[in-house]
Design a protein around this motif. Sequence first.
Motif, short mmCIF file in Angstrom:
data_model
loop_
_atom_site.label_atom_id
_atom_site.label_comp_id
_atom_site.label_asym_id
_atom_site.label_seq_id
_atom_site.Cartn_x
_atom_site.Cartn_y
_atom_site.Cartn_z
N GLY A 190 0.69 -1.05 0.19
CA GLY A 190 0.14 0.21 0.40
C GLY A 190 0.63 1.66 -0.18
O GLY A 190 1.32 1.03 0.24
N ARG A 271 -4.01 -3.94 -6.20
CA ARG A 271 -3.35 -4.68 -5.44
C ARG A 271 -2.70 -3.73 -4.86
O ARG A 271 -2.38 -3.61 -3.60
N SER A 275 -6.49 -0.84 -3.10
CA SER A 275 -6.13 -1.08 -1.59
C SER A 275 -5.74 -0.14 -0.72
O SER A 275 -6.45 -0.03 0.31
N ARG A 279 -8.20 1.91 1.39
CA ARG A 279 -7.72 1.89 3.13
C ARG A 279 -7.96 3.74 3.87
O ARG A 279 -8.11 3.86 4.55
N ASP A 341 -8.85 -10.75 -4.94
CA ASP A 341 -8.54 -9.45 -4.56
C ASP A 341 -10.11 -8.34 -5.19
O ASP A 341 -10.09 -7.88 -3.71
N LEU A 345 -11.62 -5.98 -2.65
CA LEU A 345 -12.04 -4.67 -2.44
C LEU A 345 -13.99 -4.39 -2.70
O LEU A 345 -14.49 -3.61 -1.92
#
Length: 626
Positions: A190, A271, A275, A279, A341, A345
């Motif tokens: 991230g 990814r 991501s 966050r 993934d 999400l």
Amino acid sequence: MISCCCRTKLGVREEEEEEEEEEDIVCKITEQISMADCAAAVGVEVSKKGLLTEARGLSDIEARLGTLHEKLVNWNSDQSMIWDRYSDEASNFLQDVDEVQQVLDRLTISPVNNKLLCYADNTLQMAMARLEDEFVNLLTQYRQPLEPEHMSFRSSEEDSTEDFSSSSFDEEAIQGKIQHESSRNSEYFGVDLIHPGVVSDLRTIAETMLGSKYDKECRQAYIGVRKDAMEECLSVLRIEKLSIDEVLQLDWASLNAMIKRWNRALKIFIRVYLSSEIRLCDLIFGDFSESWRQSCFLEISKSSVMQFLNLGEAIAVGPLKPEKIFRILDMYECLAGLLADIESLFPGASGSSILDECGEVLLRLGECGIRTLHEFEAAIHRYTSTTGFAGGGVHPITSYVMNYIKALTDYRGTLNTLLLGDEEEDGDSPSPAAAIFHSITSILESNLADRSMLYVDKALQSLFLMNNICYMVQKAKDSDLRNVLGDDWIRSHSRKFRQHATNYERASWNPVLLYLKDDGIYNHGSNAPSRTVLKERFKSFNQALEEVYRNQTAWSVPNVDLREDLKISISVKVLQAYRTFMGRYSGHLDAVRHRQNYIKYYPEDLELALLDLFEGTPKVMHPLRR
């Protein structure tokens, strides 16, 4: 900006008698809180009698509200952003906003005329508008775009790999899977999309707006800024927004480069970027409900995800070209590998539309890959010629097809999945990928057999088949094709090309060696060989040998080991027969005039000459000078 309009009709009872003292009180209160101005702003007509009744219990609240309103007007008059100043200024502003909210809360639960409620609501509206501006400014000013150096894997569109640059079977190079792109061990991490130092401020503003029931305005402001940031991310990743027609008009080099960008970019986008985006959403809106945060994230990201998927669909519906299959399968594997993934999400019903679109694009890519593979089989069938391939070497179609299926072995797991479909795999039968590879090699062999018939010389027919089947076997032995085609296939085809080698030797050298036979040399009833026959035999042998030499020095056997084996085998047969024949009969021509015209070559001449065979350059044979 947020607006509120309240209009109230106050019923005022008229009393027959008015005391002078009451009128003085009304005038003083009206002057203190500028009630006339407020009434003009909200369109309220208030009678002096009603104002007096309400003002007696609320004068302190009204006075404080007026003070807060004035302070907020002063905040707004300063064009500089509050959060760009000293930290205590932001705290003071938030404190003022909190007081306005407290006043509004008291007025909401207390019996009061609507004009005060509207005035308080307008004051809060002004505060929320400023907070929204501050929120957008922080999101914009402290945005940290995704930079290429944030990516844990590097790659270039000009990677050094084999490239299937055409579908005409004239190019040997094939661009298969780019290994480091497909690695499951690539690191993803991230990144901070907003400077960490302002995240707490953004969260505070969001909490304040949520507490004041301005979460909708906060949400729209956040979505607008983050959608712009996401478009900037796609620009950094070089993902263009192209229509299907624009994609179909791209030449292969441009399309190939674009697909490779798509594969790399999608992995980074899902990814790394998304991501990090979700966050960030959780960090700023932690006090909001999970469904609220999910819908916010979905609205920010959906259009960008669809831009990727639409591009994938446009590529899948394009024309079927053999060289395209590797990039199509790359896209399929890339998207399939990211499904887990994507599902994490976009969970639940809110994200189902994204997952459905992913499934649809995967289906189209898979269908395109299989149809392209079948089109490749048909193209081998259709590829014909009217002339033989010069020198009888490895034909371009053989190298193209074998390199093609060799490159496809990297995708055999995916091919098995796509070819199997909903059927269950039979453990006793070859895998679907192996079956179609066997089919392709069979079609190739049939094509080569037809091509061999274009040669008039039967020896060259056999040499051509020997070379090409040997190439097929060697390509399988030296690659993962061995595991797909199997050892039985390799053994059977090894026997085939060796049989063709034997057929070549027989067709080419048996007629030459016939002149070295003993049959017919002796006259009937005589123990001495006929000189006339011997002269004719030696002369014919020389002519046949020179013709073979002239032709077969121009022929080609690309495989070094096979070429050397052939030369050894030919030398053994020819030299042994020639030495024996010369040993028996050369002495009988010692007294013959122009003997050198008949015994033109010695065994060492032949030994050196046979080394020149199959080098691809025509030569003329001459005896060594002695």
